[in-house]
Design a protein around this motif. Structure first.
Motif, PDB file in Angstrom:
ATOM      1  N   GLY A  14      -5.136  -1.416  14.562  1.00  0.00           N
ATOM      2  CA  GLY A  14      -5.819  -2.690  14.450  1.00  0.00           C
ATOM      3  C   GLY A  14      -5.615  -3.268  13.064  1.00  0.00           C
ATOM      4  O   GLY A  14      -5.452  -2.533  12.084  1.00  0.00           O
ATOM      5  N   THR A  15      -5.632  -4.589  12.963  1.00  0.00           N
ATOM      6  CA  THR A  15      -5.402  -5.210  11.654  1.00  0.00           C
ATOM      7  C   THR A  15      -5.968  -6.621  11.617  1.00  0.00           C
ATOM      8  O   THR A  15      -6.053  -7.298  12.648  1.00  0.00           O
ATOM      9  N   MET A  16      -6.330  -7.049  10.424  1.00  0.00           N
ATOM     10  CA  MET A  16      -6.652  -8.451  10.202  1.00  0.00           C
ATOM     11  C   MET A  16      -5.365  -9.264  10.287  1.00  0.00           C
ATOM     12  O   MET A  16      -4.287  -8.765   9.960  1.00  0.00           O
ATOM     13  N   GLU A  17      -5.480 -10.507  10.709  1.00  0.00           N
ATOM     14  CA  GLU A  17      -4.271 -11.321  10.870  1.00  0.00           C
ATOM     15  C   GLU A  17      -3.565 -11.539   9.537  1.00  0.00           C
ATOM     16  O   GLU A  17      -2.335 -11.568   9.480  1.00  0.00           O
ATOM     17  N   THR A  18      -4.320 -11.693   8.463  1.00  0.00           N
ATOM     18  CA  THR A  18      -3.696 -11.908   7.155  1.00  0.00           C
ATOM     19  C   THR A  18      -2.880 -10.689   6.731  1.00  0.00           C
ATOM     20  O   THR A  18      -1.789 -10.821   6.168  1.00  0.00           O
ATOM     21  N   THR A  19      -3.396  -9.506   6.978  1.00  0.00           N
ATOM     22  CA  THR A  19      -2.667  -8.280   6.641  1.00  0.00           C
ATOM     23  C   THR A  19      -1.405  -8.160   7.480  1.00  0.00           C
ATOM     24  O   THR A  19      -0.338  -7.784   6.984  1.00  0.00           O
ATOM     25  N   ALA A  20      -1.523  -8.484   8.766  1.00  0.00           N
ATOM     26  CA  ALA A  20      -0.351  -8.433   9.644  1.00  0.00           C
ATOM     27  C   ALA A  20       0.727  -9.399   9.172  1.00  0.00           C
ATOM     28  O   ALA A  20       1.920  -9.071   9.170  1.00  0.00           O
ATOM     29  N   ALA A  21       0.296 -10.600   8.742  1.00  0.00           N
ATOM     30  CA  ALA A  21       1.257 -11.641   8.369  1.00  0.00           C
ATOM     31  C   ALA A  21       2.018 -11.304   7.098  1.00  0.00           C
ATOM     32  O   ALA A  21       3.215 -11.601   6.985  1.00  0.00           O
ATOM     33  N   VAL A  22       1.353 -10.691   6.134  1.00  0.00           N
ATOM     34  CA  VAL A  22       1.962 -10.517   4.816  1.00  0.00           C
ATOM     35  C   VAL A  22       2.428  -9.087   4.552  1.00  0.00           C
ATOM     36  O   VAL A  22       3.505  -8.863   3.991  1.00  0.00           O
TER      37      VAL A  22
END
Length: 286
Positions: free
Chosen positions: A95-103
């Protein structure tokens, strides 16, 4: 009781619905209903209250759930220890926050796939709160979250340090320029949103309106259009596609500094796939 029966029982308990559990398990609804009835007849108790819409655990069902989770988990650990003798393989759900996934995670996932092609690595995006719930319900194996982690069933290790910045349209130099302040944020449970609201309350920048979004692109597009402000990691807003359309503003360190943690269940021994993933991140125990 068979492990397969307990997996069916847990799927129904998680979903509160026999039909949704059947979808999750990729089997027909009649099979789920039959296996549940067989369990109840053998145990001599009802495990669920049947309602017009869905099912709810009985007292006996609640007692069984804790044991069922432990039995299924131990069964998986035993299988992993016996079969996981060579290179990492199998499924790894993160699982991940979208910001972490994006960057942060795209290069990491590419590297991981190249090193361990037999692992089926998947990401599930959501708020920190959503990821923690999925982790505790055994729907994912680990999660990147922000904020304080206090649950005694979880262990947290430092993954990344982030500087959060206030993000505005490019022509905004101060919040004082903004009338009818609107904050553009992810759904409730997002740690960045909580931090921003804490700062607004602390500095008396009230009232403000909240506009919720489901994607990072949606937030950044509307910030650039002057619809409102947001609070996001500097690593996000410094990406080329956003730099020319938005401005960012530093805030006090006690508000802007935030750690992203990698969290997993405390009582679960990491398999080779998980251990390889953690080694690649380079975690620091919190």
């Amino acid at each position: 009781m068979e492990v397969s029966e307990l997996k069916i029982f847990l799927a129904v308990a998680r979903n509160g619905s026999i039909s949704r559990a059947a979808e999750e398990l990729h089997c027909v609804q009649s099979n789920v209903t039959t296996r549940l009835k067989q369990m109840e007849e053998r145990l001599g108790v009802a495990l669920f209250h049947r309602k017009s819409k869905g099912v709810v655990l009985t007292h006996s069902g609640l007692l069984l759930m804790d044991y069922a989770e432990r039995i299924v988990r131990l069964s998986k650990e035993a299988e992993d220890l016996v079969s996981d003798q060579d290179e990492p393989k199998g499924k790894l759900r993160v699982g991940t926050m979208e910001t972490t996934a994006a960057v942060r995670l795209t290069p990491l996932m590419i590297n991981y796939h190249q090193l361990y092609p037999r692992v089926e690595l998947s990401l599930e995006t959501g708020s920190s709160l959503e990821s923690l719930k999925r982790l505790l319900n055994f729907r994912i194996d680990g999660a990147f979250v922000a904020g304080e982690i206090t649950h005694n069933r979880l262990i947290a290790e430092k993954a990344f340090a982030e500087e959060l910045v206030l993000v505005t349209a490019s022509d905004i130099t101060s919040l004082e320029q903004i009338e009818n302040l609107k904050i553009l944020v992810f759904r409730d449970g997002c740690s960045y949103r909580e931090q921003l609201e804490e700062w607004l309350r602390r500095t008396g920048k009230l009232p403000y309106r909240i506009v919720e979004f489901g994607s990072l692109e949606g937030i950044m597009g509307c910030v650039a259009a002057g619809m409102g402000v947001s609070f996001l990691p500097r690593s996000v807003v410094q990406r080329p596609q956003y730099q020319d359309h938005c401005s960012f503003h530093r805030l006090p360190e006690d508000i802007s500094n935030m750690t992203t943690w990698f969290v997993r269940r405390r009582d679960e021994v990491p398999g080779k796939a998980m251990q390889a993933f953690m080694d690649l991140i380079g975690l620091e125990r919190g």
